[in-house]
Design a protein around this motif. Structure first.
Motif, PDB file in Angstrom:
ATOM      1  N   ASP A 205       2.047  14.432   4.410  1.00  0.00           N
ATOM      2  CA  ASP A 205       3.034  15.460   4.781  1.00  0.00           C
ATOM      3  C   ASP A 205       4.476  14.967   4.707  1.00  0.00           C
ATOM      4  O   ASP A 205       5.403  15.709   5.046  1.00  0.00           O
ATOM      5  N   VAL A 206       4.679  13.727   4.294  1.00  0.00           N
ATOM      6  CA  VAL A 206       6.035  13.189   4.148  1.00  0.00           C
ATOM      7  C   VAL A 206       6.558  13.578   2.773  1.00  0.00           C
ATOM      8  O   VAL A 206       5.909  13.309   1.756  1.00  0.00           O
ATOM      9  N   ASP A 207       7.720  14.222   2.712  1.00  0.00           N
ATOM     10  CA  ASP A 207       8.219  14.691   1.425  1.00  0.00           C
ATOM     11  C   ASP A 207       8.730  13.531   0.567  1.00  0.00           C
ATOM     12  O   ASP A 207       8.870  12.403   1.028  1.00  0.00           O
TER      13      ASP A 207
ATOM     14  N   ALA B  21       0.825  -1.206   0.000  1.00  0.00           N
ATOM     15  CA  ALA B  21       0.000   0.000   0.000  1.00  0.00           C
ATOM     16  C   ALA B  21       0.863   1.261   0.000  1.00  0.00           C
ATOM     17  O   ALA B  21       0.555   2.226  -0.706  1.00  0.00           O
ATOM     18  N   VAL B  22       1.940   1.260   0.777  1.00  0.00           N
ATOM     19  CA  VAL B  22       2.809   2.432   0.839  1.00  0.00           C
ATOM     20  C   VAL B  22       3.555   2.616  -0.483  1.00  0.00           C
ATOM     21  O   VAL B  22       3.671   3.731  -0.994  1.00  0.00           O
ATOM     22  N   VAL B  23       4.055   1.522  -1.053  1.00  0.00           N
ATOM     23  CA  VAL B  23       4.733   1.607  -2.350  1.00  0.00           C
ATOM     24  C   VAL B  23       3.762   2.122  -3.412  1.00  0.00           C
ATOM     25  O   VAL B  23       4.100   2.987  -4.229  1.00  0.00           O
ATOM     26  N   ALA B  24       2.537   1.597  -3.399  1.00  0.00           N
ATOM     27  CA  ALA B  24       1.527   2.005  -4.376  1.00  0.00           C
ATOM     28  C   ALA B  24       1.192   3.492  -4.220  1.00  0.00           C
ATOM     29  O   ALA B  24       1.008   4.217  -5.207  1.00  0.00           O
TER      30      ALA B  24
ATOM     31  N   ALA C  85      13.051  -5.405   7.798  1.00  0.00           N
ATOM     32  CA  ALA C  85      13.256  -3.981   8.062  1.00  0.00           C
ATOM     33  C   ALA C  85      12.307  -3.530   9.167  1.00  0.00           C
ATOM     34  O   ALA C  85      11.134  -3.907   9.182  1.00  0.00           O
ATOM     35  N   PRO C  86      12.802  -2.727  10.128  1.00  0.00           N
ATOM     36  CA  PRO C  86      11.922  -2.280  11.219  1.00  0.00           C
ATOM     37  C   PRO C  86      10.709  -1.515  10.720  1.00  0.00           C
ATOM     38  O   PRO C  86       9.668  -1.505  11.355  1.00  0.00           O
ATOM     39  N   GLU C  87      10.842  -0.851   9.551  1.00  0.00           N
ATOM     40  CA  GLU C  87       9.720  -0.106   9.001  1.00  0.00           C
ATOM     41  C   GLU C  87       8.557  -1.016   8.630  1.00  0.00           C
ATOM     42  O   GLU C  87       7.392  -0.597   8.644  1.00  0.00           O
ATOM     43  N   VAL C  88       8.851  -2.294   8.279  1.00  0.00           N
ATOM     44  CA  VAL C  88       7.784  -3.243   7.969  1.00  0.00           C
ATOM     45  C   VAL C  88       6.946  -3.493   9.215  1.00  0.00           C
ATOM     46  O   VAL C  88       5.712  -3.494   9.168  1.00  0.00           O
ATOM     47  N   ARG C  89       7.611  -3.690  10.346  1.00  0.00           N
ATOM     48  CA  ARG C  89       6.880  -3.915  11.593  1.00  0.00           C
ATOM     49  C   ARG C  89       6.092  -2.675  11.994  1.00  0.00           C
ATOM     50  O   ARG C  89       4.978  -2.770  12.510  1.00  0.00           O
ATOM     51  N   LEU C  90       6.675  -1.509  11.746  1.00  0.00           N
ATOM     52  CA  LEU C  90       5.986  -0.261  12.035  1.00  0.00           C
ATOM     53  C   LEU C  90       4.671  -0.190  11.266  1.00  0.00           C
ATOM     54  O   LEU C  90       3.621   0.127  11.825  1.00  0.00           O
ATOM     55  N   LEU C  91       4.722  -0.507   9.990  1.00  0.00           N
ATOM     56  CA  LEU C  91       3.527  -0.433   9.163  1.00  0.00           C
ATOM     57  C   LEU C  91       2.496  -1.468   9.566  1.00  0.00           C
ATOM     58  O   LEU C  91       1.294  -1.199   9.547  1.00  0.00           O
ATOM     59  N   ASP C  92       2.961  -2.654   9.907  1.00  0.00           N
ATOM     60  CA  ASP C  92       2.027  -3.689  10.348  1.00  0.00           C
ATOM     61  C   ASP C  92       1.240  -3.208  11.562  1.00  0.00           C
ATOM     62  O   ASP C  92       0.021  -3.386  11.652  1.00  0.00           O
ATOM     63  N   ASN C  93       1.935  -2.600  12.512  1.00  0.00           N
ATOM     64  CA  ASN C  93       1.271  -2.093  13.707  1.00  0.00           C
ATOM     65  C   ASN C  93       0.369  -0.913  13.382  1.00  0.00           C
ATOM     66  O   ASN C  93      -0.721  -0.761  13.944  1.00  0.00           O
ATOM     67  N   LEU C  94       0.811  -0.089  12.467  1.00  0.00           N
ATOM     68  CA  LEU C  94       0.108   1.150  12.162  1.00  0.00           C
ATOM     69  C   LEU C  94      -1.144   0.923  11.321  1.00  0.00           C
ATOM     70  O   LEU C  94      -2.200   1.491  11.595  1.00  0.00           O
ATOM     71  N   LEU C  95      -1.039   0.075  10.310  1.00  0.00           N
ATOM     72  CA  LEU C  95      -2.125  -0.092   9.352  1.00  0.00           C
ATOM     73  C   LEU C  95      -3.039  -1.270   9.645  1.00  0.00           C
ATOM     74  O   LEU C  95      -4.137  -1.343   9.119  1.00  0.00           O
ATOM     75  N   ILE C  96      -2.570  -2.205  10.471  1.00  0.00           N
ATOM     76  CA  ILE C  96      -3.361  -3.416  10.663  1.00  0.00           C
ATOM     77  C   ILE C  96      -3.844  -3.565  12.100  1.00  0.00           C
ATOM     78  O   ILE C  96      -5.039  -3.665  12.363  1.00  0.00           O
ATOM     79  N   ASN C  97      -2.923  -3.571  13.065  1.00  0.00           N
ATOM     80  CA  ASN C  97      -3.345  -3.893  14.421  1.00  0.00           C
ATOM     81  C   ASN C  97      -2.686  -3.006  15.475  1.00  0.00           C
ATOM     82  O   ASN C  97      -2.163  -3.477  16.462  1.00  0.00           O
TER      83      ASN C  97
ATOM     84  N   ARG D  46      10.540   8.119  -0.411  1.00  0.00           N
ATOM     85  CA  ARG D  46      11.330   7.210  -1.248  1.00  0.00           C
ATOM     86  C   ARG D  46      12.248   6.350  -0.387  1.00  0.00           C
ATOM     87  O   ARG D  46      12.429   5.154  -0.641  1.00  0.00           O
ATOM     88  N   THR D  47      12.837   6.951   0.654  1.00  0.00           N
ATOM     89  CA  THR D  47      13.678   6.185   1.578  1.00  0.00           C
ATOM     90  C   THR D  47      12.877   5.087   2.251  1.00  0.00           C
ATOM     91  O   THR D  47      13.337   3.944   2.380  1.00  0.00           O
ATOM     92  N   LEU D  48      11.665   5.419   2.685  1.00  0.00           N
ATOM     93  CA  LEU D  48      10.804   4.429   3.319  1.00  0.00           C
ATOM     94  C   LEU D  48      10.484   3.293   2.354  1.00  0.00           C
ATOM     95  O   LEU D  48      10.568   2.113   2.706  1.00  0.00           O
ATOM     96  N   VAL D  49      10.123   3.629   1.118  1.00  0.00           N
ATOM     97  CA  VAL D  49       9.801   2.612   0.120  1.00  0.00           C
ATOM     98  C   VAL D  49      11.003   1.707  -0.145  1.00  0.00           C
ATOM     99  O   VAL D  49      10.875   0.476  -0.208  1.00  0.00           O
ATOM    100  N   ALA D  50      12.187   2.301  -0.273  1.00  0.00           N
ATOM    101  CA  ALA D  50      13.388   1.506  -0.531  1.00  0.00           C
ATOM    102  C   ALA D  50      13.647   0.526   0.610  1.00  0.00           C
ATOM    103  O   ALA D  50      14.039  -0.627   0.377  1.00  0.00           O
TER     104      ALA D  50
END
Length: 264
Positions: free
Chosen positions: A86-88, A11-14, A105-117, A93-97
């Motif tokens: 509001d993210v430039d 979803a974030v990449v899209a 990647a810790p960002e994957v866990r962040l998104l799982d917590n943020l968008l799902i549960n 792009r850094t997040l997507v990479a």
């Protein structure tokens, strides 16, 4: 490759693809949309058509996208836009990479917590931390003004308050016949502690170089002490972090600050 499709990462990449269109795939090193879809689908274990459909779902948000512009946003799409609007481009792009680098990647866990549960208590805890940092920073800024008025700030010249302008620094220092200097204040509650820069603060620090000064006031509520660092973009090596709101900052750990001499 993830054990199961990581739909939050998709979803974030899209969203990045939809928001920045052809420029997005070019900045990520792809030549065509077909190549981009193939690589993302392989790395995130989904079909290329699924990535494309998720991108098209954001069409109503962006004038340059003509696909599903008449279809209303889904709840999840509106949520993602609210988090990332509001993210430039560079930070997104850094997040997507990082998301494409792998499932660990810790960002994957962040998104799982943020968008799902995301747990219900996470937001209040984060707000409490953010508010405490704001209070500490405000105390440090006011202390610096007092010290400068008393001639004990390590700087001379006219101090212009720019805190409410969002310029990427707190104070402008002016001396006749000399270039303007830019001063950013950070405060810590104890004698040691790291500091964070907003994306704009870090960009300005990189841009003006030796005319940018980082002033850290430690123990703001007890026995304040100053550390003055000139050209922090050249002497510090922060790592960009993403937060659950989604915001980003450049963090400098206390251990690194301890190795930098103060320009007093």
């Amino acid at each position: 490759m993830p054990a199961a499709p990581d739909r939050s990462a998709v979803a974030v990449v899209a969203y990045y693809f939809a928001r920045f269109d052809k420029g997005a795939i070019q900045r990520l090193g792809y030549s065509t949309w077909r190549e981009a879809y193939a690589d993302v689908s392989a790395k995130l274990d989904v079909k290329g058509s699924y990535v494309k459909n998720r991108r098209d779902g954001f069409d109503p948000l962006f004038a340059w996208r003509r696909g599903w512009w008449q279809r209303p946003l889904s709840t999840s799409e509106a949520h993602i836009h609210g988090l990332l609007a509001d993210v430039d481009e560079e930070a997104l792009r850094t997040l997507v990479a990082r998301l494409l680098d792998g499932p660990d990647a810790p960002e994957v866990r962040l998104l799982d917590n943020l968008l799902i549960n995301a747990p219900a208590e996470s937001k209040p805890r984060q707000l409490q931390t953010t508010n405490q940092r704001s209070i500490t920073g405000a105390v440090a800024e006011n202390l610096f003004i007092e010290l400068h008025s008393a001639g004990r700030s390590s700087f001379t010249g006219s101090l212009i308050d720019r805190r409410q302008h969002g310029d990427g620094y707190d104070f402008l220092l002016q001396n006749d016949g000399h270039p303007d200097q830019y001063i950013e204040l950070k405060g810590t509650a104890g004698q040691s502690g790291g500091v964070s820069f907003t994306p704009k603060e870090w960009r300005v620090a990189q841009s003006v170089g030796i005319r940018y000064w980082l002033v850290i006031i430690s123990s703001v509520h007890d026995e304040p002490s100053l550390q003055v660092i000139n050209n922090p973009a050249a002497s510090l090596q922060p790592r960009q972090h993403f937060y659950t709101v989604i915001q980003t900052s450049w963090q400098v750990p206390a251990t690194q600050l301890a190795t930098i001499p103060s320009h007093l």
